[in-house]
Design an enzyme around this catalytic site. Structure first.
Site, PDB file in Angstrom:
ATOM      1  N   ASP A  29       0.844  -1.194   0.000  1.00 39.97           N
ATOM      2  CA  ASP A  29       0.000   0.000   0.000  1.00 39.97           C
ATOM      3  C   ASP A  29       0.874   1.236   0.000  1.00 39.97           C
ATOM      4  O   ASP A  29       2.015   1.221   0.464  1.00 39.97           O
ATOM      5  CB  ASP A  29      -0.989  -0.010   1.171  1.00 39.97           C
ATOM      6  N   ASP A 120      -9.861   3.440   6.780  1.00 36.09           N
ATOM      7  CA  ASP A 120      -8.695   3.353   7.650  1.00 36.09           C
ATOM      8  C   ASP A 120      -9.063   3.831   9.060  1.00 36.09           C
ATOM      9  O   ASP A 120      -9.255   5.029   9.291  1.00 36.09           O
ATOM     10  CB  ASP A 120      -7.585   4.228   7.056  1.00 36.09           C
ATOM     11  N   GLU A 122      -7.735   4.182  12.586  1.00 38.26           N
ATOM     12  CA  GLU A 122      -6.584   4.207  13.484  1.00 38.26           C
ATOM     13  C   GLU A 122      -6.364   5.643  13.958  1.00 38.26           C
ATOM     14  O   GLU A 122      -6.874   6.591  13.361  1.00 38.26           O
ATOM     15  CB  GLU A 122      -5.322   3.697  12.774  1.00 38.26           C
TER      16      GLU A 122
END
Length: 226
Positions: A29, A120, A122
């Site tokens: 990624d 995502d 986080e």
């Protein structure tokens, strides 16, 4: 016969291990911070043995799309059939308005065709201190993607990137999203799922990000596996 049976079992185990290794798929990624990654870089990554890529569609932790996303995905597609995107959300904005803007532009720019969108999750500093608020925000974001984009051919084109260390404080380890594919972050350097410990209702991951920043082919990537 007993010893023959043991030998056969050992042989069968070895064959299974070889088959599993044969079907292991390595990928990478790329974040927004790598800029406008060139076609030659992706060709280099393909030659290095990587088979799929996931590109950041957002602009880091800031609101807005990666200004290079269309070019980077187009360049990646010269070498890779499987190029997904991920979104690092700015939760200070309305989920529906932010994600509607992102997905509409990504569709219009040809970035989203048959690929997946990964959310995502986080960095607790980027989320509310209220798990229920965070759960509601993510649900609204995913519902928005599902209402706008169905090109991947699955029941949903949304997956979730996270780890137990991030999911637990941000989402209070809720299992309400466990029906979505999991891209699991666990930096132990091993391209294997055998070290996965269930969390958030997930009993296994779909992808593992097993190593962070790795410099190669004139860029920096994270290493992934499925």
């Amino acid at each position: 016969f007993f010893f023959l049976g043991v030998k056969m079992l050992k042989l069968a185990f070895l064959v299974l291990c070889l088959v599993a290794a044969t079907f292991a798929t390595e990928g990478f990624d790329l974040s927004y911070f790598q800029g406008d990654v060139s076609e030659s870089t992706f060709s280099c990554l393909k030659s290095a043995g990587y088979d799929f890529g996931i590109i950041e569609a957002s602009k880091g932790s800031e609101y807005g799309l990666n200004p290079y996303i269309s070019s980077v995905v187009a360049n990646a597609r010269h070498s890779f059939a499987n190029v997904d995107v991920y979104i690092f959300p700015d939760t200070s904005y309305s989920a529906s308005s932010e994600i509607t803007s992102y997905i509409t532009d990504l569709i219009n720019d040809g970035v989203l065709t048959t690929n997946m969108v990964w959310m995502d999750i986080e960095g607790s500093e980027y989320w509310s201190s209220s798990c229920s608020d965070n759960q509601n925000w993510l649900k609204e974001a995913i519902d928005t993607v599902n209402s706008l984009y169905k090109g991947c051919g699955l029941s949903t084109c949304v997956g979730i990137y996270s780890s137990e260390s991030q999911w637990s404080p941000i989402m209070c380890n809720t299992s309400m999203f466990s029906s979505y594919q999991l891209w699991w972050a666990y930096y132990n350097g091993g391209a294997t799922f055998s070290d996965f410990t269930p969390f958030g209702g997930w009993t296994k991951p779909n992808i593992k990000q097993y190593k962070g920043t790795t410099y190669t082919c004139s860029t920096a990537i994270d290493l992934d596996y499925y």
